[in-house]
Design a protein around this motif. Structure first.
Motif, PDB file in Angstrom:
ATOM      1  N   ASN A  64      50.058   6.525  12.338  1.00 43.74           N
ATOM      2  CA  ASN A  64      51.208   5.627  12.327  1.00 43.74           C
ATOM      3  C   ASN A  64      52.086   5.899  13.544  1.00 43.74           C
ATOM      4  O   ASN A  64      52.223   7.040  13.985  1.00 43.74           O
ATOM      5  N   GLY A  65      52.700   4.840  14.075  1.00 40.64           N
ATOM      6  CA  GLY A  65      53.619   4.998  15.192  1.00 40.64           C
ATOM      7  C   GLY A  65      55.021   5.302  14.693  1.00 40.64           C
ATOM      8  O   GLY A  65      55.357   5.041  13.529  1.00 40.64           O
ATOM      9  N   ILE A  66      55.850   5.863  15.576  1.00 36.09           N
ATOM     10  CA  ILE A  66      57.237   6.153  15.217  1.00 36.09           C
ATOM     11  C   ILE A  66      58.174   5.282  16.052  1.00 36.09           C
ATOM     12  O   ILE A  66      57.983   5.123  17.263  1.00 36.09           O
ATOM     13  N   TYR A  67      59.147   4.692  15.374  1.00 31.53           N
ATOM     14  CA  TYR A  67      60.150   3.865  16.053  1.00 31.53           C
ATOM     15  C   TYR A  67      61.535   4.403  15.716  1.00 31.53           C
ATOM     16  O   TYR A  67      61.887   4.548  14.543  1.00 31.53           O
ATOM     17  N   HIS A  68      62.325   4.722  16.743  1.00 29.05           N
ATOM     18  CA  HIS A  68      63.675   5.245  16.552  1.00 29.05           C
ATOM     19  C   HIS A  68      64.682   4.094  16.575  1.00 29.05           C
ATOM     20  O   HIS A  68      64.692   3.285  17.506  1.00 29.05           O
ATOM     21  N   PHE A  69      65.529   4.042  15.560  1.00 30.61           N
ATOM     22  CA  PHE A  69      66.529   2.978  15.471  1.00 30.61           C
ATOM     23  C   PHE A  69      67.533   3.096  16.617  1.00 30.61           C
ATOM     24  O   PHE A  69      67.914   4.205  17.011  1.00 30.61           O
TER      25      PHE A  69
END
Length: 459
Positions: A64-69
């Motif tokens: 899974n990829g990580i996305y920072h708000f």
């Protein structure tokens, strides 16, 4: 001028820029584990990580990829199970999945399209103020709903060429947007890393006047891509039986696996990769010079700068890089070395920062990561890794091609350990099938207890 050599293989493909018979740029791609940086996906949020101020998104890859708000408002608007359009901006590293962004960009040869953005930016590598003004004027005249970044190569092109590419990239964006509406997540919507398209876009620059390829049947495909990219005036030729480029790339890769690099004057570098950083040590060796010690050290360090940066680019080194130059007492000499490294970094297609010398006299720099470095791509530390097998089977392919053209040989035995034969039969059986289909060459894998794997003999 330079020429671009493209060697598309069955398990590994390679491309290199040759300038006066010297390789100045190198790109390698293994065909079991493609570089996904730049790819655009329709993902699905799997969970929210409050402590990281981020979410994990399933994009259909192994991790899974990580996305920072970017704001509290965005954090509150995104929910688990929600579908989302994202782009990979950093490859997976170890146990970490790819890093993602929602700020989509689609690169062309002359411009980078910025969907749903209305800004116009010009490459910092274009220093001429008149060229920058001309490009901004063109951009304002052709810009529609989406913004753009004018790449370095745009300075050599006319308005019509830039406009054509802008319209082409807009059509790509429309296709991506349509795919997001109708395709089921998780799925890929745009693959940036089609081998030929990527290599021709990123390496067939203004200084390249000829493209050398190894497969005649790919001529039409390459001409079509070049026409779409506005570079159809370049000469395309086929690799002759001297195999100069093929051997040059092989020797460069082999040499790049060594920690030690000799300098022309007799000094040498030691390049070591650790988990945290890349360490490069400069040594005088037998270079003593005829001047005083400070002058000798400065000349050795200045010479090392060119070789260091060449090795960084060819090995695709990235992250934190620490260079231990030979100690210099004169601050002017340190400043000259710093300025030389900054000058060299401006020619790099990768984003690079030269921070200067620390109190301990170490030069700090960082370089953006795109793809694997050359040691990882060859898997030299593990003979049974997928990268190692891709690399070695490519060498088998090229060796057999040379023997076929020189001696009309069509059958080869390849000696290797039993475990390697098992892995190849299980995961790389297509290699043997493709060798027969493409070249009419028969490959026979022969069990050998010796550790000298991939020993090739004509049958």
């Amino acid at each position: 001028m330079a020429h671009l050599y493209i060697d598309e293989g069955i398990t590994q493909s390679r491309a290199a820029i040759f300038e006066k018979d010297e390789i100045t740029e190198l790109y390698i791609e293994n065909h079991f584990d493609f570089n996904i940086c730049g790819n655009i996906y329709k993902g699905r949020i799997e969970n929210i990580a409050e402590g990281l101020n981020a979410c994990f998104i399933n994009i259909g890859e192994s991790k899974n990829g990580i996305y920072h708000f970017i704001s509290e408002e965005e954090r509150n608007s995104l929910k688990r199970g929600q579908e989302i359009l994202v782009q990979v901006i950093r490859e997976p590293v170890g146990d970490k999945g790819p890093k993602l962004t929602r700020n989509i960009s689609i690169p062309g040869k002359f411009i980078v399209l910025l969907p749903e953005d209305h800004s116009i930016n010009v490459s910092k590598k274009i220093n001429d103020i008149n060229k920058r003004r001309r490009l901004k004027k063109i951009s304002r005249e052709i810009m529609g709903d989406n913004g753009m970044i004018l790449r370095t190569e745009a300075q050599y092109e006319d308005e019509e060429t830039i406009k054509d590419e802008y319209e082409y990239l807009n059509e790509l964006w429309k296709g991506i947007s349509k795919g997001f509406l109708y395709k089921k997540s998780p799925c890929i919507l745009f693959n940036l890393r089609n081998f030929y398209e990527f290599v021709l876009r990123e390496y067939a620059k203004n200084n390249v006047d000829e493209i050398v390829i190894n497969k005649e049947e790919d001529l039409i495909k390459i001409e079509s891509i070049l026409a779409a990219q506005g570079s159809d005036s370049k000469k395309i030729s086929f690799q002759d039986n001297s195999f100069k480029e093929m051997d040059g790339v092989y020797n460069l890769i082999k040499n790049s696996l060594n920690k030690t690099v000799k300098l022309p004057s007799g000094g040498f570098l030691i390049i070591e990769k650790t988990e945290a950083l890349i360490a490069i040590d400069v040594n005088t060796g037998n270079f003593v010079g005829n001047e005083n010690k400070e002058e000798t050290v400065f000349k050795n360090n200045l010479e090392a700068c060119e070789i260091i940066y060449k090795e960084i680019k060819l090995r695709n080194l990235s992250g934190i890089i620490i260079i231990d130059f030979i100690d210099m007492e004169d601050e002017k000499n340190k400043q000259a070395i710093f300025e030389k490294m900054v000058q060299l970094s401006r020619k790099d297609i990768m984003s690079t920062h030269i921070y200067g010398f620390t109190k301990l006299g170490l030069l700090e720099m960082s370089r953006a990561k795109k793809g694997k470095d050359i040691i990882s791509l060859t898997g030299c530390s593990d003979a049974f890794s997928m990268d190692s097998i891709c690399y070695n089977l490519k060498n088998v392919e090229n060796h057999c091609i040379k023997e076929m053209k020189r001696f009309n040989a069509r059958q080869f035995e390849v000696f290797m350990q039993e475990e390697l034969i098992r892995i190849i039969n299980e995961k790389f059986k297509f290699f043997i099938d493709k060798m027969k289909e493409i070249y009419n060459i028969d490959i026979y894998l022969v069990k050998d207890k010796a550790e000298n794997n991939y020993l090739i003999k004509r049958k």
